[in-house]
Design an enzyme around this catalytic site. Structure first.
Site, PDB file in Angstrom:
ATOM      1  N   TYR A  58     -17.402  14.713  10.371  1.00 18.72           N
ATOM      2  CA  TYR A  58     -17.566  13.482  11.067  1.00 18.72           C
ATOM      3  C   TYR A  58     -16.453  13.722  12.444  1.00 18.72           C
ATOM      4  O   TYR A  58     -17.087  13.110  13.728  1.00 18.72           O
ATOM      5  CB  TYR A  58     -17.502  12.283  10.395  1.00 18.72           C
ATOM      6  CG  TYR A  58     -18.533  12.032   9.562  1.00 18.72           C
ATOM      7  CD1 TYR A  58     -19.683  11.426   9.822  1.00 18.72           C
ATOM      8  CD2 TYR A  58     -18.494  12.625   8.177  1.00 18.72           C
ATOM      9  CE1 TYR A  58     -20.712  11.250   8.932  1.00 18.72           C
ATOM     10  CE2 TYR A  58     -19.400  12.409   7.666  1.00 18.72           C
ATOM     11  CZ  TYR A  58     -20.838  11.943   7.739  1.00 18.72           C
ATOM     12  OH  TYR A  58     -21.685  11.663   6.943  1.00 18.72           O
ATOM     13  N   ARG A  98     -16.901  -3.254  12.518  1.00 14.45           N
ATOM     14  CA  ARG A  98     -17.804  -2.069  12.336  1.00 14.45           C
ATOM     15  C   ARG A  98     -18.227  -2.083  10.693  1.00 14.45           C
ATOM     16  O   ARG A  98     -17.470  -2.090   9.892  1.00 14.45           O
ATOM     17  CB  ARG A  98     -17.282  -0.969  12.511  1.00 14.45           C
ATOM     18  CG  ARG A  98     -17.977   0.343  12.346  1.00 14.45           C
ATOM     19  CD  ARG A  98     -17.055   1.765  12.708  1.00 14.45           C
ATOM     20  NE  ARG A  98     -17.717   2.847  12.581  1.00 14.45           N
ATOM     21  CZ  ARG A  98     -17.173   3.955  12.664  1.00 14.45           C
ATOM     22  NH1 ARG A  98     -16.162   4.350  12.662  1.00 14.45           N
ATOM     23  NH2 ARG A  98     -17.965   5.227  12.442  1.00 14.45           N
ATOM     24  N   ALA A  99     -19.399  -1.728  10.286  1.00 17.66           N
ATOM     25  CA  ALA A  99     -19.968  -1.701   9.031  1.00 17.66           C
ATOM     26  C   ALA A  99     -20.263  -0.266   8.752  1.00 17.66           C
ATOM     27  O   ALA A  99     -20.924   0.444   9.424  1.00 17.66           O
ATOM     28  CB  ALA A  99     -21.060  -2.543   8.715  1.00 17.66           C
ATOM     29  N   THR A 100     -19.480   0.440   7.788  1.00 15.54           N
ATOM     30  CA  THR A 100     -19.847   1.618   7.102  1.00 15.54           C
ATOM     31  C   THR A 100     -20.066   1.718   5.782  1.00 15.54           C
ATOM     32  O   THR A 100     -19.961   0.793   4.865  1.00 15.54           O
ATOM     33  CB  THR A 100     -18.522   2.483   7.217  1.00 15.54           C
ATOM     34  OG1 THR A 100     -17.308   1.824   6.702  1.00 15.54           O
ATOM     35  CG2 THR A 100     -18.076   2.464   8.830  1.00 15.54           C
ATOM     36  N   VAL A 101     -20.776   2.867   5.390  1.00 13.26           N
ATOM     37  CA  VAL A 101     -21.056   2.840   4.047  1.00 13.26           C
ATOM     38  C   VAL A 101     -20.030   3.525   3.281  1.00 13.26           C
ATOM     39  O   VAL A 101     -19.241   4.436   3.960  1.00 13.26           O
ATOM     40  CB  VAL A 101     -22.599   3.518   3.982  1.00 13.26           C
ATOM     41  CG1 VAL A 101     -23.458   2.561   4.523  1.00 13.26           C
ATOM     42  CG2 VAL A 101     -22.537   4.878   4.665  1.00 13.26           C
ATOM     43  N   GLU A 114     -14.694   1.211  -0.653  1.00 15.86           N
ATOM     44  CA  GLU A 114     -13.731   2.706  -0.754  1.00 15.86           C
ATOM     45  C   GLU A 114     -14.370   3.653  -1.425  1.00 15.86           C
ATOM     46  O   GLU A 114     -14.555   3.690  -2.687  1.00 15.86           O
ATOM     47  CB  GLU A 114     -12.459   2.337  -1.288  1.00 15.86           C
ATOM     48  CG  GLU A 114     -11.620   3.667  -1.324  1.00 15.86           C
ATOM     49  CD  GLU A 114     -11.512   4.513  -0.211  1.00 15.86           C
ATOM     50  OE1 GLU A 114     -11.718   5.821  -0.362  1.00 15.86           O
ATOM     51  OE2 GLU A 114     -11.341   4.072   0.934  1.00 15.86           O
ATOM     52  N   SER A 115     -15.086   4.636  -0.882  1.00 15.63           N
ATOM     53  CA  SER A 115     -15.769   5.485  -1.593  1.00 15.63           C
ATOM     54  C   SER A 115     -15.195   6.295  -2.905  1.00 15.63           C
ATOM     55  O   SER A 115     -15.880   6.503  -3.895  1.00 15.63           O
ATOM     56  CB  SER A 115     -16.025   7.085  -0.391  1.00 15.63           C
ATOM     57  OG  SER A 115     -16.533   6.630   0.667  1.00 15.63           O
TER      58      SER A 115
END
Length: 272
Positions: free
Chosen positions: A125, A59-62, A77-78
């Site tokens: 979320y 899975r690709a997340t921003v 990492e945000s």
């Protein structure tokens, strides 16, 4: 907050493709799906799938911080990325002396982030993408319980860590500014609107009215980025009318929270 004005001639912004790339440096920031001029990929999963980024196929997340010279992921990492922009670009910043994560407040910042991230930042979320009633109930209860805790705290404190704006406030602000426009509706965070919390909404306006902050809050892009992209939650891609509380005129009304700083400083002097 941090003024990076000297980077403006090196920053290419494309709201249509939802990405920011800092040219003439080794930094690329991929915020969401869009055509990637550096790699020719059409989405973030494609970038992760490149052999030079490890060939990851999950899975690709921003977000993603991309090294455009080494052609590899620098960080995804945000909070680490936020920390980097707080101090890692001081050589390019117009205001390098501004530190939103001072050493003496790192403990408090960490404590607040430990509460805010799981229950508010990620909490919305967890509400929106809950796969069962129990999961939704747990997430929504945690979200609004934590909002009440912060609301009470802000009764006597201008910011989360006192009179000083910190990265903890930045992290909270990014969710609050989207709350009534997106999370309250699309993510089913419907118990209360943010505008119903006098301290939280005043706190939001306080930060929004700081120099250069309002210009980073593009509500059209925010609405499009959620309502027209998150197909599982909004199959028709219908974008609702903007809530009145999110209008610039409302967010620009007096907040009077500077009085909290004055009161706290007066009390400190009196005790001394």
């Amino acid at each position: 907050m941090r003024s990076l004005s000297q980077l403006l001639d090196r920053v290419k912004m494309d709201h249509g493709n939802s990405k920011i790339v800092l040219s003439q440096t080794r930094i690329g920031i991929f915020l969401s799906r869009g055509k990637d001029n550096a790699n020719g990929c059409r989405n973030l999963k494609g970038v992760y799938g490149l052999k030079r980024s490890g060939g990851y196929s999950g899975r690709a997340t921003v977000p993603m911080l991309w090294d455009v010279e080494k052609k590899e992921v620098g960080c995804n990492e945000s909070y680490d990325i936020i920390e980097f922009f707080n101090s890692g670009l001081n050589g390019l910043a117009r205001n390098p002396g501004l530190d939103l994560s001072p050493k003496e407040l790192k403990g408090k910042i960490g404590e607040w982030n430990g509460v805010i991230y799981p229950n508010i930042n990620n909490g919305v979320y967890r509400c929106g993408f809950a796969q069962s009633q129990d999961a939704y109930d747990s997430a929504v209860n945690g979200l609004f319980t934590t909002l009440e805790v912060v609301e009470d705290h802000l009764t006597t404190s201008r910011y989360l860590c006192g009179d000083t704006l910190t990265l903890a406030d930045v992290c909270l602000f990014t969710t609050l500014i989207r709350f009534d426009a997106v999370y309250n509706v699309l993510f089913k965070c419907t118990k209360k609107k943010l505008i119903e919390y006098p301290n939280l909404h005043g706190y939001l306006r306080d930060i929004y009215q700081m120099p250069k902050v309002a210009e980073t809050c593009n509500f059209s892009a925010i609405m499009d980025g959620y309502y027209k992209v998150l197909f599982p939650l909004n199959p028709g891609s219908i974008c609702p009318v903007m809530p009145s509380g999110c209008e610039h005129e409302v967010l620009n009304t007096p907040h009077n929270r500077e009085s909290l700083s004055l009161v706290n400083k007066t009390m400190h002097v009196s005790v001394a």
